[in-house]
Structure formats: structure tokens, C-alpha cells
Design a protein around this motif. Structure first.
Motif, PDB file in Angstrom:
ATOM      1  N   SER A   1      -2.366  -1.510   8.661  1.00  8.45           N
ATOM      2  CA  SER A   1      -0.718  -1.530   9.065  1.00  8.45           C
ATOM      3  C   SER A   1      -0.678  -2.176  10.506  1.00  8.45           C
TER       4      SER A   1
ATOM      5  N   GLY B   1       0.776  -1.350   0.016  1.00  8.71           N
ATOM      6  CA  GLY B   1      -0.178  -0.270  -0.056  1.00  8.71           C
ATOM      7  C   GLY B   1       0.819   1.111  -0.123  1.00  8.71           C
ATOM      8  N   SER B   2       0.271   2.282  -0.550  1.00  4.23           N
ATOM      9  CA  SER B   2       1.095   4.018  -0.156  1.00  4.23           C
ATOM     10  C   SER B   2       0.596   4.502   0.873  1.00  4.23           C
ATOM     11  N   CYS B   3      -0.806   4.465   1.607  1.00  2.00           N
ATOM     12  CA  CYS B   3      -0.793   5.326   2.839  1.00  2.00           C
ATOM     13  C   CYS B   3      -0.903   4.460   3.839  1.00  2.00           C
ATOM     14  N   GLU B   4      -0.975   2.977   3.600  1.00  2.00           N
ATOM     15  CA  GLU B   4      -0.402   1.971   4.979  1.00  2.00           C
ATOM     16  C   GLU B   4       0.438   0.966   4.528  1.00  2.00           C
ATOM     17  N   ARG B   5       0.632  -0.008   5.279  1.00  2.00           N
ATOM     18  CA  ARG B   5       2.150  -1.496   4.535  1.00  2.00           C
ATOM     19  C   ARG B   5       0.847  -1.704   3.806  1.00  2.00           C
TER      20      ARG B   5
ATOM     21  N   VAL C   1      -2.692  -3.484   1.368  1.00  2.00           N
ATOM     22  CA  VAL C   1      -3.839  -2.725   0.266  1.00  2.00           C
ATOM     23  C   VAL C   1      -4.922  -3.847  -0.213  1.00  2.00           C
TER      24      VAL C   1
ATOM     25  N   ALA D   1      -6.741   0.423   3.161  1.00  2.00           N
ATOM     26  CA  ALA D   1      -5.540   0.200   3.745  1.00  2.00           C
ATOM     27  C   ALA D   1      -5.175  -0.567   4.967  1.00  2.00           C
TER      28      ALA D   1
ATOM     29  N   CYS E   1      -8.858   6.288   3.830  1.00  2.00           N
ATOM     30  CA  CYS E   1      -9.715   5.022   2.886  1.00  2.00           C
ATOM     31  C   CYS E   1     -10.505   4.005   2.675  1.00  2.00           C
TER      32      CYS E   1
ATOM     33  N   CYS F   1      -6.824   3.070   6.992  1.00  2.00           N
ATOM     34  CA  CYS F   1      -6.563   4.107   6.852  1.00  2.00           C
ATOM     35  C   CYS F   1      -7.251   4.962   6.500  1.00  2.00           C
TER      36      CYS F   1
ATOM     37  N   ALA G   1       4.506   4.322  11.321  1.00  2.00           N
ATOM     38  CA  ALA G   1       3.343   4.926  10.086  1.00  2.00           C
ATOM     39  C   ALA G   1       4.010   5.055   8.987  1.00  2.00           C
ATOM     40  N   GLY G   2       4.107   4.815   7.427  1.00  2.00           N
ATOM     41  CA  GLY G   2       4.566   5.656   6.463  1.00  2.00           C
ATOM     42  C   GLY G   2       5.586   4.098   6.257  1.00  2.00           C
TER      43      GLY G   2
END
Length: 122
Positions: free
Chosen positions: A108, A37-41, A43, A106, A103, A101, A114-115
Motif C-alpha cells: 500500500s 488485497g486483504s492485508c494491504e491495498r 496484491v 501485498a 506476507c 505486508c 492501514a486497512g
């Protein structure tokens, strides 16, 4: 399904999974996979059919399969579906041990910063 590792499906998610499976020509079977994922680990990616793995959820005539090595990550999740006039999508819900997240798709581990761009199992 592996005991204690079952993903939970809401009635709305089961109905939408069943609809998508029927449209795709694989009635009763859908496949879930965790991808980076891009916002969390992680998706969740959902595709029709039984592509590989084990059954992780069953509800209302639909069986959801996932790779065996991802089952443990899915155990504390609930998959929901929300739709309205502008569209719809699957949403992830979890307990306190996971961070979701904004959204809704997503997640984690809550204890992971985070990130952090750690690769998911593919």
C-alpha cells in the motif's frame, strides 16, 4: 517499457518467471496484475503469457507485462523470489513510499491508513 516506470526483477525472480513461462508454454512472457488485497491495498498476481498491457520489466530472457494503468504503481517496486524445501514465492520490496505486508506479497502507499479497502484496477 515506459521510461521511469520499470519494475525491477532480481535474478532469482527472473529465473523463476522464466521457468514458469516455459512450463506454461509461453517462453519468455509472463503477465502481472494488481488485485485487491486483504492485508494491504494491492496484491501482485502473476500468470503466464502476454495477456494485455505493456512491458514493465525485462531480465534474463523474460518480459513481464502489466496493464498500462498499473505501471505507475509498479515503478518503485522490486520483485524477488525465495524458495526452500517447503516451497517458494514471489516477494515485493519497495522504498519508503510504500508499506509492504509481512506476507511479502501485498503493498500500500505509506501515506494511506492501514486497512483501507480501496478497489484496485482490474
Amino acid at each position: 517499457m515506459p521510461k521511469g516506470h520499470s519494475l525491477r526483477l532480481t535474478p532469482a525472480a527472473a529465473a523463476e518467471l522464466g521457468r514458469q513461462a516455459a512450463v506454461a508454454g509461453t517462453p519468455g512472457m509472463m503477465h502481472l496484475n494488481l488485485v485487491d488485497g486483504s492485508c494491504e491495498r494491492w496484491v501482485i498476481r502473476i500468470r503466464p503469457g502476454h495477456l494485455a498491457g505493456v512491458a514493465v520489466a525485462r531480465a534474463d530472457g523474460i518480459t513481464l507485462f502489466a496493464p498500462g494503468d498499473q505501471c505507475e504503481r509498479l515503478g518503485s517496486l522490486e520483485l524477488d523470489y525465495r524458495g526452500d524445501l517447503s516451497g517458494g514465492g514471489f516477494l515485493v520490496r519497495a522504498g519508503r513510499e510504500l508499506r509492504i505486508c509481512a506476507c511479502g506479497a501485498a503493498f500500500s502507499p505509506a501515506d494511506e491508513p492501514a486497512g483501507v479497502g480501496v478497489q484496485a484496477t482490474k
